[in-house]
Enzyme design. Structure first.
Site, PDB file in Angstrom:
ATOM      1  N   MET A  30       0.058  -5.542  -9.366  1.00  0.00           N
ATOM      2  CA  MET A  30      -1.005  -4.897 -10.143  1.00  0.00           C
ATOM      3  C   MET A  30      -0.422  -3.818 -11.051  1.00  0.00           C
ATOM      4  O   MET A  30      -1.158  -2.949 -11.551  1.00  0.00           O
ATOM      5  CB  MET A  30      -2.061  -4.295  -9.215  1.00  0.00           C
ATOM      6  CG  MET A  30      -2.770  -5.365  -8.378  1.00  0.00           C
ATOM      7  SD  MET A  30      -4.468  -4.920  -7.947  1.00  0.00           S
ATOM      8  CE  MET A  30      -4.204  -3.429  -7.013  1.00  0.00           C
ATOM      9  N   ALA A  32       1.951  -0.485 -12.423  1.00  0.00           N
ATOM     10  CA  ALA A  32       2.394   0.847 -11.968  1.00  0.00           C
ATOM     11  C   ALA A  32       3.610   0.641 -11.064  1.00  0.00           C
ATOM     12  O   ALA A  32       3.658   1.108  -9.924  1.00  0.00           O
ATOM     13  CB  ALA A  32       1.276   1.611 -11.269  1.00  0.00           C
ATOM     14  N   LEU A  33       4.574  -0.085 -11.587  1.00  0.00           N
ATOM     15  CA  LEU A  33       5.664  -0.613 -10.759  1.00  0.00           C
ATOM     16  C   LEU A  33       6.586   0.472 -10.227  1.00  0.00           C
ATOM     17  O   LEU A  33       6.926   1.418 -10.921  1.00  0.00           O
ATOM     18  CB  LEU A  33       6.474  -1.636 -11.569  1.00  0.00           C
ATOM     19  CG  LEU A  33       5.663  -2.830 -12.085  1.00  0.00           C
ATOM     20  CD1 LEU A  33       6.569  -3.797 -12.853  1.00  0.00           C
ATOM     21  CD2 LEU A  33       4.955  -3.562 -10.950  1.00  0.00           C
ATOM     22  N   GLY A  36       9.397  -0.639  -4.690  1.00  0.00           N
ATOM     23  CA  GLY A  36       8.891  -1.691  -3.791  1.00  0.00           C
ATOM     24  C   GLY A  36       8.685  -2.987  -4.555  1.00  0.00           C
ATOM     25  O   GLY A  36       9.142  -4.061  -4.145  1.00  0.00           O
ATOM     26  N   HIS A  37       8.003  -2.879  -5.709  1.00  0.00           N
ATOM     27  CA  HIS A  37       7.808  -4.065  -6.553  1.00  0.00           C
ATOM     28  C   HIS A  37       9.159  -4.594  -7.042  1.00  0.00           C
ATOM     29  O   HIS A  37       9.410  -5.807  -7.032  1.00  0.00           O
ATOM     30  CB  HIS A  37       6.974  -3.722  -7.793  1.00  0.00           C
ATOM     31  CG  HIS A  37       5.608  -3.175  -7.511  1.00  0.00           C
ATOM     32  ND1 HIS A  37       5.268  -1.874  -7.779  1.00  0.00           N
ATOM     33  CD2 HIS A  37       4.497  -3.764  -7.010  1.00  0.00           C
ATOM     34  CE1 HIS A  37       3.996  -1.680  -7.456  1.00  0.00           C
ATOM     35  NE2 HIS A  37       3.508  -2.812  -6.983  1.00  0.00           N
ATOM     36  N   LYS A 149       4.869  -4.445   3.153  1.00  0.00           N
ATOM     37  CA  LYS A 149       4.055  -3.228   3.079  1.00  0.00           C
ATOM     38  C   LYS A 149       2.576  -3.565   3.305  1.00  0.00           C
ATOM     39  O   LYS A 149       1.851  -2.827   3.948  1.00  0.00           O
ATOM     40  CB  LYS A 149       4.253  -2.586   1.694  1.00  0.00           C
ATOM     41  CG  LYS A 149       3.179  -1.665   1.210  1.00  0.00           C
ATOM     42  CD  LYS A 149       3.194  -0.358   1.937  1.00  0.00           C
ATOM     43  CE  LYS A 149       2.363   0.724   1.296  1.00  0.00           C
ATOM     44  NZ  LYS A 149       1.028   0.348   0.879  1.00  0.00           N
TER      45      LYS A 149
END
Ligand code: AMP
Length: 278
Positions: A30, A32-33, A36-37, A149
């Site tokens: 979604m 707002a990297l 983790g992404h 996560k």
């Protein structure tokens, strides 16, 4: 890196890769990297020949009164981050492209999707299962990558993909954390400096549950104590702390099978979730 915004362009690009014999990886996000992404993007780049990252704030997975309108968005910065890593394609559709007028079909995963997160966010997993089913069918990658996560989400996606015979391998990556243990999340941006200092108490509480259950302690009692410690640290509300079988998601009585402890709690404007292998 190319950017496409329509399903037609996505399919054309991936069809071209297929024509050249490339294996394809998909990393749904979604935006707002954060790291983790990006760890999932690296995993896809390592395991496949061509990686497509998707960026779509899915309105269907937000309930009434949730943070859809304020969810952090920064497409230019996201584009730069994934391009720098070497991703090959970014798919950033509009809400109208994903849900044209008249779109009515929903994918839901009763049982698994009704528990824990599902109890507190009744529309959430149907929204997630619907958008992930669509993304998998639009791109038809060889593999798609999701973070531990969101552990319950990972199980819901595995169930949905198997149940609908979608020919995509679901791969997972470990949770990436800050140095003090806080799991990276786009929603951490909601925390004030004071709340940010309190936030790692959630992870610490989960570590303590895992240690107690491994040592033979009663899971329900350990989770109850953890709830108290999270509130004592300064969180306003604990939605749940629960120990579940890692595969069946049934409550556990001991640590004889692989299991996870999962929690969700409110700190100021942020609802933080986290989980840990027991
Ligand atoms: P989101 O953008 O929050 O929907 O997350 C997109 C993907 O990144 C999901 O598969 C998440 O599980 C994964 N993800 C989010 N935060 C983390 C993290 N801290 N470590 C690993 N994966 C994560």
């Amino acid at each position: 890196m190319d950017v496409v915004r329509t399903v037609g362009d996505l399919r054309a690009r991936i069809g071209d890769w297929r024509g050249h014999g490339h294996g394809v990886g998909l990393v749904p996000t979604m935006g707002a990297l954060h790291e983790g992404h990006l760890s999932l993007v690296r995993q896809s780049l390592a395991e496949t020949n061509r990686t497509c990252v998707t960026l779509f704030v899915n309105p269907r997975q937000f309930g009434p009164g949730e943070d859809l309108s304020t969810y952090p968005r920064d497409e230019a910065s996201d584009m730069e981050k994934v391009s720098k890593l070497g991703a090959h394609l970014l798919f950033a559709p509009t809400a109208e492209e994903m849900y044209p007028p008249g779109a009515a079909t929903r994918v839901s995963v009763p049982g698994l999707g009704d528990e824990l997160e599902g109890t507190h966010r009744p529309d959430f997993f149907t929204g997630v299962a619907t958008v992930v089913a669509k993304l998998l069918l639009q791109a038809l990658p060889d593999a798609a990558f999701f973070g531990e996560k969101d552990y319950q989400q990972l199980l819901v996606i595995r169930r949905m993909t198997a149940d609908l015979d979608i020919p995509v391998t679901i791969r997972s990556g470990p949770t990436v954390r800050e140095a003090d243990g806080l799991a990276l999340s786009s929603r951490n941006a909601y925390l004030t400096p004071g709340e940010r200092a309190i936030a790692p108490a959630l992870h610490r509480a989960l570590i303590q549950v895992a240690e107690e259950v491994r040592a033979g302690g009663d899971p329900a009692a350990a989770c109850k104590e953890a709830t108290g410690r999270i509130l004592e640290a300064g969180f306003q509300k604990v939605d749940y702390v629960e120990a579940r079988d890692a595969a069946t998601f049934k409550p556990i009585a001991d640590a004889s099978n692989p299991s996870r402890v999962l929690a969700a709690a409110w700190l100021g404007r942020a609802r933080l979730i986290d989980n840990l292998a027991i």
